[in-house]
Design an enzyme around this catalytic site. Structure first.
Site, PDB file in Angstrom:
ATOM      1  N   LYS A  36       9.423 -23.499   4.587  1.00  0.00           N
ATOM      2  CA  LYS A  36       8.292 -24.134   5.272  1.00  0.00           C
ATOM      3  C   LYS A  36       8.177 -25.617   4.885  1.00  0.00           C
ATOM      4  CE  LYS A  36       6.686 -20.533   7.579  1.00  0.00           C
ATOM      5  NZ  LYS A  36       6.641 -20.504   9.061  1.00  0.00           N
ATOM      6  N   LEU A  57      16.854 -14.940  15.971  1.00  0.00           N
ATOM      7  CA  LEU A  57      16.877 -16.348  15.518  1.00  0.00           C
ATOM      8  C   LEU A  57      17.504 -16.511  14.137  1.00  0.00           C
ATOM      9  CD1 LEU A  57      13.366 -17.578  16.781  1.00  0.00           C
ATOM     10  CD2 LEU A  57      15.590 -17.744  17.922  1.00  0.00           C
ATOM     11  N   GLY A  83       8.684 -16.291  12.297  1.00  0.00           N
ATOM     12  CA  GLY A  83       8.906 -16.570  10.886  1.00  0.00           C
ATOM     13  C   GLY A  83       8.984 -15.289  10.091  1.00  0.00           C
ATOM     14  N   GLY A 135       8.329 -15.852  18.368  1.00  0.00           N
ATOM     15  CA  GLY A 135       7.512 -14.885  17.638  1.00  0.00           C
ATOM     16  C   GLY A 135       6.424 -14.336  18.533  1.00  0.00           C
ATOM     17  N   TYR A 142      10.584 -18.650   0.959  1.00  0.00           N
ATOM     18  CA  TYR A 142       9.588 -18.843   2.003  1.00  0.00           C
ATOM     19  C   TYR A 142       8.991 -20.257   1.922  1.00  0.00           C
ATOM     20  CZ  TYR A 142       5.551 -17.929   4.996  1.00  0.00           C
ATOM     21  OH  TYR A 142       4.623 -17.987   5.999  1.00  0.00           O
ATOM     22  N   ASP A 144      11.454 -13.320  21.102  1.00  0.00           N
ATOM     23  CA  ASP A 144      11.276 -12.489  19.905  1.00  0.00           C
ATOM     24  C   ASP A 144      12.464 -11.523  19.807  1.00  0.00           C
ATOM     25  OD1 ASP A 144      10.095 -11.128  17.639  1.00  0.00           O
ATOM     26  OD2 ASP A 144       8.134 -11.757  18.384  1.00  0.00           O
ATOM     27  N   SER A 177       2.965 -23.565   6.583  1.00  0.00           N
ATOM     28  CA  SER A 177       2.297 -22.644   5.658  1.00  0.00           C
ATOM     29  C   SER A 177       1.686 -23.433   4.513  1.00  0.00           C
ATOM     30  CB  SER A 177       3.313 -21.660   5.081  1.00  0.00           C
ATOM     31  OG  SER A 177       2.744 -20.949   3.991  1.00  0.00           O
ATOM     32  N   GLY A 219       1.349 -10.870  16.028  1.00  0.00           N
ATOM     33  CA  GLY A 219       0.646 -11.854  15.200  1.00  0.00           C
ATOM     34  C   GLY A 219       0.161 -13.076  15.959  1.00  0.00           C
TER      35      GLY A 219
END
Lengths: 291, 291
Positions: free
Chosen positions: B159, B42, B71, B8, B155, B32, B114, B12
């Site tokens: 996590k 991914l 993510g 990633g 989500y 990425d 998260s 961010g």
């Protein structure tokens, strides 16, 4: 520079944090039973009140941070004293000093919890609830019924009560809303006078064989690193967190214990918290969002 | 200096961590979908294998650290892709790269979890269990039955699964025993492209009214601070920890959820862990205790 309170300043983690803060140029008010700026016995009400009064006077009623590191380890026959120091030595001091913390800009509080909260068996839930209300006598009576297990149970119950008390307060308008960031550290075995005493005690063999996946003990320097981080602006977005630094004992004993999905019985509390959040000032301000 | 993997890496939190590591003089291999040293998808097995092979080749099979920040956020109709990236994009990469991490001296791994793990309602436990075993198709089937709630549930389930997978692995001989420190960060709302997309989506109003006692959103700079701390020697005594940096949402929604006393049903697991710890190399070495 800032004004900082450190309890348990004479030894172990507290002493290390005092040294770091002074190196960084801050004014530190150390509280301990001996060798401290404020000599006070946190196991009795008068000692706690003395500590509050002395700290308020010495910091000019403005505290940029506080580290509550004073704590007693498991010791036979000392159950009541353990809970007095480990619970009321934090909750009464924080309640008394809250206005001074609110008077600073984004004050930070670090409370030393323990990973024993999650790995000690036979802790009576009722004792924890009584401790959160400040009923140390009632809690001690229940705890002593655990016989030879009473000392570690008293220790774990005290750290559970103080952790929950802090998390409940941390999110409120009086704390987070007043700019105060209140968080906890949960260490495992860290080489302090407290751990040395445990290793040298009759239960030393059990302490030595307790699972620690990192294969080493922690140091006061590492705990001081995390404490300084939690006192820094990096913790501005941290409220009511418990940072576990324990060599992996918690993850070994309770890998799926946390994070845990929200149980259905918690749904009403979630919906209520969501409904009340705006009027309680518990929502993020996205109005000044950068492009 | 060291070799670091960051997934990633293009935006961010990942991009911010890449910048910090490069500033500190380290070699960073960014992964990425676009604008990366290794461009890989991914969400598919071939993309994950490509990422593993390319990283191993570029790091000379020695990695000092890894930050798994790739993510996908909640998005309607993307449930299967969310769990592929958020779970297998971590577990397959870490499994494939573990030997390279073990080849370094005290490698550190930071996985971005998260705080939705603890505050999202209606997450099916069975989907989490299937995800931990890598059955993304089976999990996605169960999750899509949640209808309009399926995206946030996917989500949170992803996590949760990745958090438990990491905590279970972190304490073992293959990870902690090989000197690798595997820990998690659990952010709340942090100003990333992912959060901006959520704020601009049809559910943006709910995101804005979600309780955040700190009264502000988090920044990628703060998350990078905590990531760098978890990559540093200060984390040598940290194994399987989850560091929550969420403005207090978790503490508000589940103040007494954690730490939680050990339930009686966990006693057999505790006793078994204590019995096996010495032979598994999961005890601290006190032999060289300083005086």
């Amino acid at each position: 520079m800032g004004n900082y309170l450190v309890t348990g300043s004479a030894s172990g983690m507290g002493a290390q944090v005092v040294a770091r803060l002074r190196e960084a140029g801050h004014r530190v008010i150390g509280v301990d039973r001996v060798d401290a700026d404020v000599v006070a016995d946190l196991s009795i009400p008068a000692g706690r009140q003395l500590a509050i009064d002395e700290v308020l006077s010495r910091c000019d009623e403005r505290l940029d941070g506080a580290v509550l590191a004073a704590g007693l380890g498991p010791k036979r026959g000392a159950e009541r004293t353990i809970v007095e120091v480990n619970v009321l030595g934090v909750t009464e001091l924080l309640s008394g000093l809250r206005p001074a913390l609110a008077a600073a800009n984004k004050a930070k509080v670090v409370v030393i919890g323990s990973n024993s909260t999650t790995s000690t068996p036979f802790v009576p839930g009722r004792a924890v609830r009584l401790l959160k209300r400040g009923d140390t006598a009632g809690a001690a009576r229940i705890i002593t019924r655990r016989g030879p297990l009473a000392p570690p149970v008293a220790y774990a119950a005290s750290k559970l009560a103080v952790s929950h008390w802090c998390r409940e307060r941390a999110v409120t308008a009086q704390w987070a809303g007043a700019g105060i960031r209140l968080n906890l550290l949960a260490p495992g075995p860290v080489l302090t006078p407290l751990l040395r005493a445990q290793l040298a005690s009759p239960t030393g063999k059990q302490v030595r064989s307790f699972p620690v996946p990192a294969r080493e003990y922690g140091t006061v320097e590492q705990i001081a690193d995390w404490t300084m981080m939690l006192l820094s602006p990096s913790a501005d977005f941290m409220v009511g967190s418990v940072v576990t630094v324990d060599g992996g004992t918690e993850a070994l004993v309770r890998p799926n214990g946390w994070p845990a999905r929200l149980p259905l019985r918690s749904l009403p509390h979630l919906l209520w918290a969501m409904k009340k959040a705006p009027s309680r000032g518990q929502v993020a301000d996205y109005s000044a969002l950068p492009d």
